[in-house]
Design an enzyme around this catalytic site. Structure first.
Site, PDB file in Angstrom:
ATOM      1  N   ASP A   1      -2.467  -7.861  -1.906  1.00 28.65           N
ATOM      2  CA  ASP A   1      -3.438  -6.581  -2.735  1.00 28.65           C
ATOM      3  C   ASP A   1      -4.332  -5.664  -1.930  1.00 28.65           C
ATOM      4  OD1 ASP A   1      -5.449  -6.209  -4.361  1.00 28.65           O
ATOM      5  OD2 ASP A   1      -5.660  -8.623  -4.856  1.00 28.65           O
TER       6      ASP A   1
ATOM      7  N   SER B   1       4.777  11.615  -7.378  1.00 27.39           N
ATOM      8  CA  SER B   1       4.034  10.931  -7.456  1.00 27.39           C
ATOM      9  C   SER B   1       3.280  12.028  -5.835  1.00 27.39           C
ATOM     10  CB  SER B   1       3.567   9.778  -7.714  1.00 27.39           C
ATOM     11  OG  SER B   1       3.573   9.152  -6.409  1.00 27.39           O
TER      12      SER B   1
ATOM     13  N   LYS C   1      -8.131   7.119 -11.864  1.00 24.83           N
ATOM     14  CA  LYS C   1      -7.877   7.133 -13.191  1.00 24.83           C
ATOM     15  C   LYS C   1      -9.020   7.173 -14.904  1.00 24.83           C
ATOM     16  CE  LYS C   1      -4.544   6.515 -11.276  1.00 24.83           C
ATOM     17  NZ  LYS C   1      -2.974   7.165 -11.013  1.00 24.83           N
TER      18      LYS C   1
ATOM     19  N   CYS D   1       3.823   1.418  -3.491  1.00 27.31           N
ATOM     20  CA  CYS D   1       5.511   1.214  -3.749  1.00 27.31           C
ATOM     21  C   CYS D   1       5.520   2.549  -4.894  1.00 27.31           C
ATOM     22  CB  CYS D   1       5.077   0.075  -4.367  1.00 27.31           C
ATOM     23  SG  CYS D   1       6.704   0.252  -5.288  1.00 27.31           S
TER      24      CYS D   1
ATOM     25  N   ASP E   1       1.496  -3.108  -0.227  1.00 29.34           N
ATOM     26  CA  ASP E   1       1.775  -2.975  -2.518  1.00 29.34           C
ATOM     27  C   ASP E   1       2.675  -4.217  -1.937  1.00 29.34           C
ATOM     28  OD1 ASP E   1       2.959  -2.506  -4.597  1.00 29.34           O
ATOM     29  OD2 ASP E   1       1.699  -0.423  -4.393  1.00 29.34           O
TER      30      ASP E   1
ATOM     31  N   ASP F   1      -3.234   5.308  -4.772  1.00 35.38           N
ATOM     32  CA  ASP F   1      -3.078   6.184  -6.217  1.00 35.38           C
ATOM     33  C   ASP F   1      -2.644   5.030  -6.932  1.00 35.38           C
ATOM     34  OD1 ASP F   1      -2.499   8.022  -7.838  1.00 35.38           O
ATOM     35  OD2 ASP F   1      -0.451   7.543  -7.671  1.00 35.38           O
TER      36      ASP F   1
END
EC number: 2.1.1.186
Length: 361
Positions: free
Chosen positions: A265, A193, A312, A226, A245, A283
């Protein structure tokens, strides 16, 4: 010359068609998009001659979300003789030269669509480039110096015996072959990523400004960090990163001394008090509307001034969802009287997502 060819990721042809149709209508140009699903390209045919050239000049390429490349093309050349494909291609360029000065051309791309079916065809394109380039140079083309007003010539093969011939404007196109930046995966990066953020930085931030806008004097927050693919790109450029994360971060990033892992969070995290955060990246796999609101909160609260994040996309009505999210962001920032720039792009390393960049002025 009334056709525009636009490359895209396979499966996103309808989004490209909707987008170029909308941009054309805004300029008072009308036509129709020829869409073949999973083809990796769209042909937009204008009703009036020479209007494709106007689109190629006046539709800002960097504002097109789903298109990887934009070029003006002549009618499809079909049934090319395998023993002499060059002659009809050169003849088509000669017809183009009656309207466009091809002596301004600097480069030739012999390309095909980015699909699994076209992989063998791409090998042919590489081999065919040299003899075609030589033939075009004999005509006095491909000899100009690289200027903002110049042209790239394109030969876009859809089959071994079928191709579109055309051109793109240097000041309004992708200068990458097939519209795809060639990035190498760093062997020490925590995940692939990382290439998404690297491509985003190269796409949205001019190279001459990168060291000013991303450097060791800056602090960033990475939401949903993460295992650290995006944090890696920031740390590599010297930034200190708050990696947010609940999951574990790559040990190699901890060893740099440039991250602080916050097991929280991402939707609830707030930047540390008395710390000026320059960058926010995100992301997280979440509904695009929810990410939109999260990013707006950070910008409106003054928690950051620049951000790169992914949205997304749903399986259906992807373009409509993108438009709605961008319109919502624009409205929320305008209400606060911010001066800002917002860009969005379906990058090569994106899949069912787009990447958005916002900078407050």
């Amino acid at each position: 010359m009334n056709k525009l060819a636009l490359y895209c990721r396979s499966g996103f042809e309808k989004e490209v068609a909707a987008e170029i149709t909308e941009h054309a209508a805004d300029l008072g140009i009308f036509g129709f998009a020829r869409v073949q699903e999973q083809s990796g390209y769209v042909i937009f045919e204008c009703y009036q001659p020479n209007e494709a050239d106007r689109l190629a000049r006046e539709v800002p390429f960097n504002r097109l979300i789903f298109a990887r490349q934009m070029l003006v093309v002549a009618d499809l050349l079909e049934n090319l003789d395998p023993t002499d494909r060059i002659s009809p291609i050169v003849a088509t360029f000669e017809k183009i030269s009656e309207q466009i000065n091809l002596r301004l051309s600097t480069e030739l791309f012999v390309e095909t669509a980015d699909t699994n079916e076209s992989k063998e065809l791409s090998t042919f394109c590489r081999k065919f480039t040299v003899p075609l380039r030589q033939a075009l140079k004999k005509k006095g083309w491909l000899t100009a110096n690289a200027k903002k007003s110049g042209l790239f010539l394109h030969c876009f093969f859809v089959k071994p015996n079928c191709c579109y011939v055309g051109y793109s404007y240097i000041n309004n196109h992708s200068d990458h072959f097939m519209g795809i930046p060639r990035l190498k995966f760093p062997s020490d990066a925590p995940s692939r990523s990382t290439l998404k953020l690297e491509e985003a930085i190269l796409t949205f931030i001019p190279r001459k400004e990168e060291s000013k806008r991303l450097n060791e004097n800056m602090i960033a927050v990475d939401l949903g960090a993460c295992p650290g693919g995006w944090s890696y790109q920031l740390v590599k450029r010297g930034l200190f990163v708050y990696a947010v994360d609940h999951g574990k971060m790559a040990e190699s990033l901890h060893e740099t001394g440039r991250i602080e892992h916050c097991a929280e969070d991402g939707f609830k995290f707030q930047p540390p008090k008395r710390k000026k955060v320059d960058w926010l990246v995100c992301d997280m796999v979440e509904q695009p509307g929810r990410i939109t609101n999260l990013i707006a909160k950070w910008l409106v609260n003054g928690w950051c001034r620049e951000t790169i994040f992914n949205l997304k996309l749903p399986m259906k009505k992807r373009y409509q969802e993108v438009r709605q999210c961008l319109e919502n962001l624009t409205e929320m920032l305008n209400k606060q009287h911010f001066t800002f720039e917002i860009w969005a792009k379906h990058l090569y390393h994106d899949r069912e997502e787009i990447t958005v960049h916002i900078v407050l002025k």
